[in-house]
Every structure is written in structure tokens, then in C-alpha cells.
Design a protein around this motif. Structure first.
Motif, PDB file in Angstrom:
ATOM      1  N   SER A 113       0.837  -1.213   0.000  1.00  0.00           N
ATOM      2  CA  SER A 113       0.000   0.000   0.000  1.00  0.00           C
ATOM      3  C   SER A 113       0.863   1.251   0.000  1.00  0.00           C
ATOM      4  N   GLY A 114       1.959   1.225   0.755  1.00  0.00           N
ATOM      5  CA  GLY A 114       2.851   2.378   0.811  1.00  0.00           C
ATOM      6  C   GLY A 114       3.436   2.716  -0.555  1.00  0.00           C
ATOM      7  N   PHE A 115       3.849   1.693  -1.278  1.00  0.00           N
ATOM      8  CA  PHE A 115       4.462   1.934  -2.581  1.00  0.00           C
ATOM      9  C   PHE A 115       3.418   2.155  -3.676  1.00  0.00           C
ATOM     10  N   GLU A 116       2.316   1.403  -3.660  1.00  0.00           N
ATOM     11  CA  GLU A 116       1.325   1.477  -4.732  1.00  0.00           C
ATOM     12  C   GLU A 116       0.296   2.590  -4.532  1.00  0.00           C
ATOM     13  N   GLU A 117      -0.281   2.679  -3.325  1.00  0.00           N
ATOM     14  CA  GLU A 117      -1.340   3.665  -3.075  1.00  0.00           C
ATOM     15  C   GLU A 117      -0.787   5.023  -2.660  1.00  0.00           C
ATOM     16  N   LEU A 118       0.200   5.009  -1.766  1.00  0.00           N
ATOM     17  CA  LEU A 118       0.719   6.263  -1.223  1.00  0.00           C
ATOM     18  C   LEU A 118       1.868   6.824  -2.055  1.00  0.00           C
ATOM     19  N   ASN A 119       2.326   6.062  -3.025  1.00  0.00           N
ATOM     20  CA  ASN A 119       3.403   6.477  -3.931  1.00  0.00           C
ATOM     21  C   ASN A 119       4.689   6.848  -3.180  1.00  0.00           C
ATOM     22  N   LEU A 120       5.008   6.067  -2.146  1.00  0.00           N
ATOM     23  CA  LEU A 120       6.238   6.310  -1.398  1.00  0.00           C
ATOM     24  C   LEU A 120       7.420   5.667  -2.122  1.00  0.00           C
ATOM     25  N   ASN A 121       8.608   6.152  -1.849  1.00  0.00           N
ATOM     26  CA  ASN A 121       9.831   5.571  -2.371  1.00  0.00           C
ATOM     27  C   ASN A 121      10.598   4.825  -1.277  1.00  0.00           C
ATOM     28  N   ARG A 122      10.383   5.209  -0.014  1.00  0.00           N
ATOM     29  CA  ARG A 122      11.138   4.635   1.104  1.00  0.00           C
ATOM     30  C   ARG A 122      10.209   4.440   2.290  1.00  0.00           C
ATOM     31  N   ILE A 123      10.277   3.261   2.884  1.00  0.00           N
ATOM     32  CA  ILE A 123       9.531   2.972   4.102  1.00  0.00           C
ATOM     33  C   ILE A 123      10.542   2.461   5.117  1.00  0.00           C
ATOM     34  N   MET A 124      10.611   3.143   6.249  1.00  0.00           N
ATOM     35  CA  MET A 124      11.568   2.760   7.295  1.00  0.00           C
ATOM     36  C   MET A 124      10.816   2.304   8.533  1.00  0.00           C
ATOM     37  N   LEU A 125      11.565   1.756   9.468  1.00  0.00           N
ATOM     38  CA  LEU A 125      10.999   1.366  10.755  1.00  0.00           C
ATOM     39  C   LEU A 125      12.119   1.338  11.773  1.00  0.00           C
ATOM     40  N   THR A 126      11.725   1.340  13.036  1.00  0.00           N
ATOM     41  CA  THR A 126      12.671   1.048  14.110  1.00  0.00           C
ATOM     42  C   THR A 126      12.118  -0.150  14.867  1.00  0.00           C
ATOM     43  N   VAL A 127      13.024  -0.990  15.335  1.00  0.00           N
ATOM     44  CA  VAL A 127      12.623  -2.200  16.050  1.00  0.00           C
ATOM     45  C   VAL A 127      13.594  -2.428  17.196  1.00  0.00           C
ATOM     46  N   SER A 128      13.056  -2.816  18.337  1.00  0.00           N
ATOM     47  CA  SER A 128      13.893  -3.122  19.495  1.00  0.00           C
ATOM     48  C   SER A 128      14.751  -4.337  19.183  1.00  0.00           C
ATOM     49  N   GLU A 129      16.051  -4.219  19.437  1.00  0.00           N
ATOM     50  CA  GLU A 129      16.975  -5.295  19.082  1.00  0.00           C
ATOM     51  C   GLU A 129      16.607  -6.649  19.704  1.00  0.00           C
ATOM     52  N   PRO A 130      16.124  -6.694  20.950  1.00  0.00           N
ATOM     53  CA  PRO A 130      15.758  -7.997  21.512  1.00  0.00           C
ATOM     54  C   PRO A 130      14.493  -8.616  20.894  1.00  0.00           C
ATOM     55  N   ASN A 131      13.784  -7.883  20.059  1.00  0.00           N
ATOM     56  CA  ASN A 131      12.563  -8.391  19.439  1.00  0.00           C
ATOM     57  C   ASN A 131      12.948  -9.191  18.180  1.00  0.00           C
ATOM     58  N   TYR A 132      13.564 -10.355  18.419  1.00  0.00           N
ATOM     59  CA  TYR A 132      14.146 -11.163  17.343  1.00  0.00           C
ATOM     60  C   TYR A 132      13.129 -11.569  16.280  1.00  0.00           C
ATOM     61  N   ALA A 133      11.917 -11.927  16.699  1.00  0.00           N
ATOM     62  CA  ALA A 133      10.902 -12.364  15.745  1.00  0.00           C
ATOM     63  C   ALA A 133      10.556 -11.243  14.770  1.00  0.00           C
ATOM     64  N   ALA A 134      10.450 -10.016  15.281  1.00  0.00           N
ATOM     65  CA  ALA A 134      10.135  -8.882  14.412  1.00  0.00           C
ATOM     66  C   ALA A 134      11.287  -8.592  13.452  1.00  0.00           C
ATOM     67  N   VAL A 135      12.511  -8.621  13.962  1.00  0.00           N
ATOM     68  CA  VAL A 135      13.673  -8.374  13.104  1.00  0.00           C
ATOM     69  C   VAL A 135      13.699  -9.382  11.955  1.00  0.00           C
ATOM     70  N   LYS A 136      13.433 -10.638  12.273  1.00  0.00           N
ATOM     71  CA  LYS A 136      13.412 -11.687  11.245  1.00  0.00           C
ATOM     72  C   LYS A 136      12.296 -11.439  10.232  1.00  0.00           C
ATOM     73  N   ALA A 137      11.110 -11.086  10.719  1.00  0.00           N
ATOM     74  CA  ALA A 137       9.973 -10.831   9.817  1.00  0.00           C
ATOM     75  C   ALA A 137      10.266  -9.654   8.890  1.00  0.00           C
ATOM     76  N   TYR A 138      10.856  -8.585   9.423  1.00  0.00           N
ATOM     77  CA  TYR A 138      11.168  -7.423   8.596  1.00  0.00           C
ATOM     78  C   TYR A 138      12.240  -7.752   7.560  1.00  0.00           C
ATOM     79  N   THR A 139      13.234  -8.525   7.967  1.00  0.00           N
ATOM     80  CA  THR A 139      14.282  -8.938   7.031  1.00  0.00           C
ATOM     81  C   THR A 139      13.667  -9.784   5.916  1.00  0.00           C
ATOM     82  N   ASN A 140      12.791 -10.705   6.285  1.00  0.00           N
ATOM     83  CA  ASN A 140      12.117 -11.548   5.290  1.00  0.00           C
ATOM     84  C   ASN A 140      11.243 -10.741   4.341  1.00  0.00           C
ATOM     85  N   ALA A 141      10.734  -9.604   4.812  1.00  0.00           N
ATOM     86  CA  ALA A 141       9.886  -8.746   3.979  1.00  0.00           C
ATOM     87  C   ALA A 141      10.724  -7.829   3.082  1.00  0.00           C
TER      88      ALA A 141
END
Length: 174
Positions: A113-141
Motif C-alpha cells: 500500500s505504501g508503494f502502490e497507493e501512497l506512492n512512497l519511495n522509502r519505508i523505514m521502521l525502528t525495532v527493538s533489538e531484543p525483538n528477534y521475531a520482528a527483526v526476522k519478519a522485517y528482514t524476510n519482507a
């Protein structure tokens, strides 16, 4: 098999789930710092009304498709139309839905949606380092590690680092 979900705008009636979620220390452990102080119905109502009425950010409720049950919310905030960028966020408050791949599904849908609907070029995030599951999910995405904010988060009576990750439109594949 992934759990079927639907993303749609939140309505005022959806606030009741947040009363439970935002008072669950495990659910809010690595989420928005503001959640650490939203522990009364009045405070949650005030915050939630601002989310529902927010036209500057892209906010979506995460609903189970088979029951239309709200399990969290996600979206893109801090959108800059001039710079074509924004910041991804996700909160799955219903702990019964953790570990089912929903976060990965939602991330893919919101990024699209960010790239197609909102016409963004960059989407960033911050994630707590101990939140391993989230880091893995974001890397996979497709999110890439860009840096670290040292001791930027205080939880469980200790500081920990937050990672900065981002995905560019040219790196994303629909």
C-alpha cells in the motif's frame, strides 16, 4: 498455512480491544513507548480517537477474515509527501495470534500500500533489538538494516538498542 486477515480502517467501536491489550505488559513490551503510559480507559480513548481521526497517517485495523475480529493495527506514519517516505508500524495486541505469520502478511500488505497507493519511495521502521521475531519478519519482507540507535529504549529496567531498517521501492517486489 497463513491465517486469513483483512486490513481496514478502524472505527471508534474498535477501541474496546485496546483496553485489554494496552494493559498487558507482554503485548506492549516492544511497542510504541506511548503505550507504556496509556493504562486508563480515558487515556486510551483519547489516543484512539486521535488515531481514528488521523488523516495524515495510514492506519489500518488488522481483522481475522473468518470472524471479523480485531487483533491489532498497523500502518505508515510520519509520511512525507515531499520526500516520498514514511515509517512502518505494527501492533498485534491479541497474543493468541502471535507466531502465526500474521505480522509477515500485514507487513507485506502495508508495504505494498505504501508503494502502490501512497506512492512512497522509502519505508523505514525502528525495532527493538531484543525483538528477534520482528527483526526476522522485517528482514524476510525485504527491509535492510541501516543503523542502530544505542540505548534508545528502556524496558525491564534496562536499556537496549533500536535498529533502523528500511525498504526502497526499487528493492520491493509486489
Amino acid at each position: 498455512m497463513d491465517t486469513a486477515i483483512i486490513l481496514k480502517p478502524l472505527s471508534i467501536q474498535d477501541v474496546t480491544s485496546f483496553y485489554t491489550w494496552l494493559n498487558d505488559p507482554d503485548a506492549i513490551k516492544y511497542s510504541l513507548s506511548l503505550f507504556q503510559s496509556l493504562n486508563t480507559r480515558e487515556a486510551i480513548d483519547k489516543w484512539f480517537i486521535s488515531v481514528v481521526n488521523d488523516s495524515k497517517n495510514y492506519n489500518r485495523g488488522i481483522f481475522l477474515a473468518n470472524s471479523n475480529t480485531l487483533i491489532g493495527y498497523a500502518g505508515i506514519c510520519n509520511i512525507s509527501t515531499a520526500n516520498k517516505l514514511g515509517e512502518y508500524f505494527i501492533f498485534i495486541g491479541d497474543r493468541n495470534q502471535w507466531g502465526k505469520g500474521i505480522g509477515s502478511q500485514v507487513t507485506q500488505l502495508i508495504v505494498a500500500s505504501g508503494f502502490e497507493e501512497l506512492n512512497l519511495n522509502r519505508i523505514m521502521l525502528t525495532v527493538s533489538e531484543p525483538n528477534y521475531a520482528a527483526v526476522k519478519a522485517y528482514t524476510n519482507a525485504g527491509f535492510k538494516f541501516e543503523g542502530k540507535m544505542r540505548q534508545a529504549c528502556y524496558r525491564d529496567n534496562k536499556f537496549h538498542d533500536k535498529l533502523i531498517m528500511a525498504i526502497l521501492k526499487e528493492e520491493w517486489s509486489s
